[in-house]
Design an enzyme around this catalytic site. Structure first.
Site, PDB file in Angstrom:
ATOM      1  N   HIS A 161       0.811  -1.223   0.000  1.00  0.00           N
ATOM      2  CA  HIS A 161       0.000   0.000   0.000  1.00  0.00           C
ATOM      3  C   HIS A 161       0.843   1.271   0.000  1.00  0.00           C
ATOM      4  O   HIS A 161       0.350   2.335   0.386  1.00  0.00           O
ATOM      5  CB  HIS A 161      -0.963  -0.017   1.191  1.00  0.00           C
ATOM      6  N   THR A 208      -3.420  -8.115  11.147  1.00  0.00           N
ATOM      7  CA  THR A 208      -4.304  -7.579  10.095  1.00  0.00           C
ATOM      8  C   THR A 208      -5.701  -8.151  10.257  1.00  0.00           C
ATOM      9  O   THR A 208      -5.857  -9.328  10.580  1.00  0.00           O
ATOM     10  CB  THR A 208      -3.760  -7.862   8.674  1.00  0.00           C
TER      11      THR A 208
HETATM   12  C1  BJW Z   1      -2.998  -6.466  16.754  1.00  0.00           C
HETATM   13  C2  BJW Z   1      -2.493  -5.732  17.778  1.00  0.00           C
HETATM   14  C3  BJW Z   1      -1.272  -6.157  18.285  1.00  0.00           C
HETATM   15  C4  BJW Z   1      -4.311  -4.828  17.265  1.00  0.00           C
HETATM   16  N1  BJW Z   1      -0.673  -7.225  17.765  1.00  0.00           N
HETATM   17  N2  BJW Z   1      -2.393  -7.534  16.248  1.00  0.00           N
HETATM   18  C5  BJW Z   1     -13.035  -7.740  -3.378  1.00  0.00           C
HETATM   19  C6  BJW Z   1     -14.256  -7.620  -2.756  1.00  0.00           C
HETATM   20  C7  BJW Z   1     -14.719  -6.382  -2.318  1.00  0.00           C
HETATM   21  C8  BJW Z   1     -13.968  -5.238  -2.475  1.00  0.00           C
HETATM   22  C9  BJW Z   1     -12.760  -5.361  -3.072  1.00  0.00           C
HETATM   23  C10 BJW Z   1     -12.314  -6.598  -3.537  1.00  0.00           C
HETATM   24  N3  BJW Z   1     -11.100  -6.406  -4.088  1.00  0.00           N
HETATM   25  C11 BJW Z   1     -10.765  -5.114  -3.972  1.00  0.00           C
HETATM   26  C12 BJW Z   1     -11.767  -4.450  -3.366  1.00  0.00           C
HETATM   27  C13 BJW Z   1     -11.812  -2.988  -3.036  1.00  0.00           C
HETATM   28  C14 BJW Z   1     -10.940  -2.626  -1.863  1.00  0.00           C
HETATM   29  C15 BJW Z   1     -11.260  -3.518  -0.664  1.00  0.00           C
HETATM   30  O1  BJW Z   1     -10.603  -4.488  -0.366  1.00  0.00           O
HETATM   31  N4  BJW Z   1     -12.281  -3.162   0.104  1.00  0.00           N
HETATM   32  C16 BJW Z   1     -12.645  -3.940   1.280  1.00  0.00           C
HETATM   33  C17 BJW Z   1     -12.697  -3.030   2.483  1.00  0.00           C
HETATM   34  C18 BJW Z   1     -13.910  -4.670   1.001  1.00  0.00           C
HETATM   35  N5  BJW Z   1      -9.553  -2.741  -2.242  1.00  0.00           N
HETATM   36  C19 BJW Z   1      -8.930  -1.783  -2.901  1.00  0.00           C
HETATM   37  O2  BJW Z   1      -9.472  -0.736  -3.230  1.00  0.00           O
HETATM   38  C20 BJW Z   1      -7.468  -2.024  -3.238  1.00  0.00           C
HETATM   39  N6  BJW Z   1      -7.253  -1.804  -4.600  1.00  0.00           N
HETATM   40  C21 BJW Z   1      -7.611  -2.696  -5.535  1.00  0.00           C
HETATM   41  O3  BJW Z   1      -8.124  -3.750  -5.237  1.00  0.00           O
HETATM   42  O4  BJW Z   1      -7.291  -2.319  -6.833  1.00  0.00           O
HETATM   43  C22 BJW Z   1      -7.926  -3.007  -7.886  1.00  0.00           C
HETATM   44  C23 BJW Z   1      -9.241  -2.303  -8.118  1.00  0.00           C
HETATM   45  C24 BJW Z   1      -9.235  -0.974  -8.420  1.00  0.00           C
HETATM   46  C25 BJW Z   1     -10.459  -0.325  -8.617  1.00  0.00           C
HETATM   47  C26 BJW Z   1     -11.633  -1.029  -8.474  1.00  0.00           C
HETATM   48  C27 BJW Z   1     -11.599  -2.382  -8.150  1.00  0.00           C
HETATM   49  C28 BJW Z   1     -10.378  -3.023  -7.953  1.00  0.00           C
HETATM   50  C29 BJW Z   1      -6.580  -1.024  -2.553  1.00  0.00           C
HETATM   51  C30 BJW Z   1      -6.688  -1.092  -1.088  1.00  0.00           C
HETATM   52  C31 BJW Z   1      -5.805   0.006  -0.450  1.00  0.00           C
HETATM   53  C32 BJW Z   1      -6.064   0.098   1.033  1.00  0.00           C
HETATM   54  N7  BJW Z   1      -5.490   1.256   1.534  1.00  0.00           N
HETATM   55  C33 BJW Z   1      -5.533   1.482   2.960  1.00  0.00           C
HETATM   56  C34 BJW Z   1      -5.292   2.974   3.215  1.00  0.00           C
HETATM   57  C35 BJW Z   1      -3.834   3.352   2.981  1.00  0.00           C
HETATM   58  C36 BJW Z   1      -3.625   4.793   3.177  1.00  0.00           C
HETATM   59  C37 BJW Z   1      -3.889   5.225   4.595  1.00  0.00           C
HETATM   60  O5  BJW Z   1      -3.198   4.730   5.509  1.00  0.00           O
HETATM   61  O6  BJW Z   1      -4.739   6.056   4.819  1.00  0.00           O
HETATM   62  O7  BJW Z   1      -4.590   0.663   3.614  1.00  0.00           O
HETATM   63  S1  BJW Z   1      -7.055   1.007   3.738  1.00  0.00           S
HETATM   64  C38 BJW Z   1      -6.361   0.458   5.229  1.00  0.00           C
HETATM   65  O8  BJW Z   1      -6.710  -0.946   5.413  1.00  0.00           O
HETATM   66  C39 BJW Z   1      -4.848   0.524   5.026  1.00  0.00           C
HETATM   67  C40 BJW Z   1      -4.432  -0.826   5.528  1.00  0.00           C
HETATM   68  O9  BJW Z   1      -3.190  -1.189   4.940  1.00  0.00           O
HETATM   69  C41 BJW Z   1      -5.563  -1.720   5.146  1.00  0.00           C
HETATM   70  C42 BJW Z   1      -5.629  -3.010   5.922  1.00  0.00           C
HETATM   71  O10 BJW Z   1      -5.878  -2.772   7.268  1.00  0.00           O
HETATM   72  P1  BJW Z   1      -5.162  -3.668   8.363  1.00  0.00           P
HETATM   73  O11 BJW Z   1      -3.710  -3.488   8.263  1.00  0.00           O
HETATM   74  O12 BJW Z   1      -5.676  -5.044   8.293  1.00  0.00           O
HETATM   75  O13 BJW Z   1      -5.602  -2.924   9.694  1.00  0.00           O
HETATM   76  P2  BJW Z   1      -6.957  -3.083  10.547  1.00  0.00           P
HETATM   77  O14 BJW Z   1      -7.069  -1.860  11.397  1.00  0.00           O
HETATM   78  O15 BJW Z   1      -8.094  -3.410   9.702  1.00  0.00           O
HETATM   79  O16 BJW Z   1      -6.694  -4.337  11.494  1.00  0.00           O
HETATM   80  C43 BJW Z   1      -5.751  -4.287  12.547  1.00  0.00           C
HETATM   81  C44 BJW Z   1      -5.679  -5.666  13.166  1.00  0.00           C
HETATM   82  O17 BJW Z   1      -4.636  -5.661  14.122  1.00  0.00           O
HETATM   83  C45 BJW Z   1      -6.955  -6.093  13.905  1.00  0.00           C
HETATM   84  O18 BJW Z   1      -7.292  -7.419  13.524  1.00  0.00           O
HETATM   85  C46 BJW Z   1      -6.536  -6.062  15.386  1.00  0.00           C
HETATM   86  O19 BJW Z   1      -7.194  -7.063  16.168  1.00  0.00           O
HETATM   87  C47 BJW Z   1      -5.073  -6.347  15.271  1.00  0.00           C
HETATM   88  N8  BJW Z   1      -4.250  -5.858  16.360  1.00  0.00           N
HETATM   89  N9  BJW Z   1      -3.417  -4.693  18.048  1.00  0.00           N
HETATM   90  C48 BJW Z   1      -1.308  -7.889  16.724  1.00  0.00           C
HETATM   91  N10 BJW Z   1      -0.714  -5.490  19.325  1.00  0.00           N
END
Ligand code: BJW
Ligand code: ZN
Length: 249
Positions: free
Chosen positions: A127, A197
């Site tokens: 990302h 994640t």
């Molecule tokens: C602990 C802890 C400790 C706490 N120890 N653990 C298929 C189906 C439906 C939708 C889509 C699909 N494919 C793609 C999509 C669209 C979309 C998507 O996935 N949406 C979903 C929400 C449904 N994806 C995209 O748009 C991606 N692009 C793409 O697919 O391109 C092709 C395309 C283009 C156009 C149209 C269609 C397709 C790009 C995604 C980019 C995500 N960007 C972000 C923001 C970055 C900038 C910013 O920081 O502002 O990235 S979103 C945000 O979520 C960030 C993260 O990297 C990402 C993931 O989050 P993460 O890391 O999992 O964090 P959390 O907070 O969710 O979880 C934290 C975890 O830690 C929890 O489980 C806690 O319990 C745990 N935790 N303390 C260990 N101490």
């Protein structure tokens, strides 16, 4: 945690595999940086909100078109928080693994640069990175250190175009080659760790599925269960900075 309890948390199978494995993949998310003080996106029942905008809105491709200065302001705010933070035991443990396994791939969804700060090399950033900017027009990349902080939207030195944060927003494609490299590592790994994640954002969330499809042993490290937990061979429920250092090689 008493040492016996700590070791009982990790199965004999995993301890043996950890000693024997060569090809290991680690996929990390925001939770790996939580103990450094980086807020996660989801969890706690609340989404991150900035100036009334949920992060899915401010961190979206649509917002770049609608209000680029606001996107810069949002990422400047984030960088001002991040600059004070340091890697934690989870980052340093993962960095130490790169010298212990002949083939270790580190794939992160995080944009904070803390894996690199802990010494990890060749991190596959799905990302992007909050410490870089890139030009809309000519795709030139810049380190934030080289840019003026005075302008609401910094300009490209090469072509004068508007710069944007070099991060992947919702609705945007991942950097060319990043997912392919991660998928390739997933295809060949024997052991796959999924750390901190929620595994709801695609295509990152499909990487463990690829590893599983190729017979890897999947281990999740997270204090909460996720939608991937049922797919995993082992779920180590706890904080990454406490659990990962228990794995010894
Ligand atoms: C602990 C802890 C400790 C706490 N120890 N653990 C298929 C189906 C439906 C939708 C889509 C699909 N494919 C793609 C999509 C669209 C979309 C998507 O996935 N949406 C979903 C929400 C449904 N994806 C995209 O748009 C991606 N692009 C793409 O697919 O391109 C092709 C395309 C283009 C156009 C149209 C269609 C397709 C790009 C995604 C980019 C995500 N960007 C972000 C923001 C970055 C900038 C910013 O920081 O502002 O990235 S979103 C945000 O979520 C960030 C993260 O990297 C990402 C993931 O989050 P993460 O890391 O999992 O964090 P959390 O907070 O969710 O979880 C934290 C975890 O830690 C929890 O489980 C806690 O319990 C745990 N935790 N303390 C260990 N101490
Ligand atoms: Zn340019």
């Amino acid at each position: 945690m008493p040492p016996a309890v700590e070791q009982a948390m990790i199965s004999k199978t995993l301890r043996e595999l950890f000693l024997a494995a060569n090809r290991v993949l680690v996929l990390t998310g925001a939770g790996v940086s939580a103990e450094s003080g980086v807020p996660t996106f989801r969890g706690g029942g609340q989404s991150a909100v900035w100036k009334g905008l949920p992060f899915e809105v401010i961190s979206s491709a649509a917002m770049l078109e609608r209000d680029l200065p606001a996107v810069w302001e949002w990422f400047n705010y984030r960088r001002n928080l991040l600059v004070q933070l340091r890697p934690n035991a989870a980052h340093t443990t993962i960095a130490s693994w790169q010298d212990r396994f002949s083939d270790l791939s580190l794939v992160t969804q995080n944009i904070d640069g803390l894996h690199q700060a802990a010494g990890s090399r060749d991190v596959i950033e799905l990302h992007g990175n909050v410490w870089r900017a890139r030009c809309f027009d000519c795709d030139a990349r810049y380190s934030l250190d080289d840019l003026s902080r005075d302008e609401a939207v910094p300009s490209c030195f090469d072509c004068g175009g508007n710069l944007r944060p070099d991060v992947v927003l919702f609705g945007e494609m991942l950097p060319p080659g990043a997912f392919e490299r991660a998928a390739d590592a997933a295809q060949r790994c024997e052991l796959c760790f999924i750390v901190g994640t929620s595994a709801v954002v695609y295509p990152a969330a499909s990487i463990p599925e690829i590893a599983r499809g190729n017979g890897a042993y999947l281990v999740e490290v997270n204090p909460e269960r996720t939608q991937l937990s049922d797919l995993c061979d082992e779920v180590l429920m706890g904080k990454a900075g406490e659990v990962l250092p228990l794995l010894r090689r």
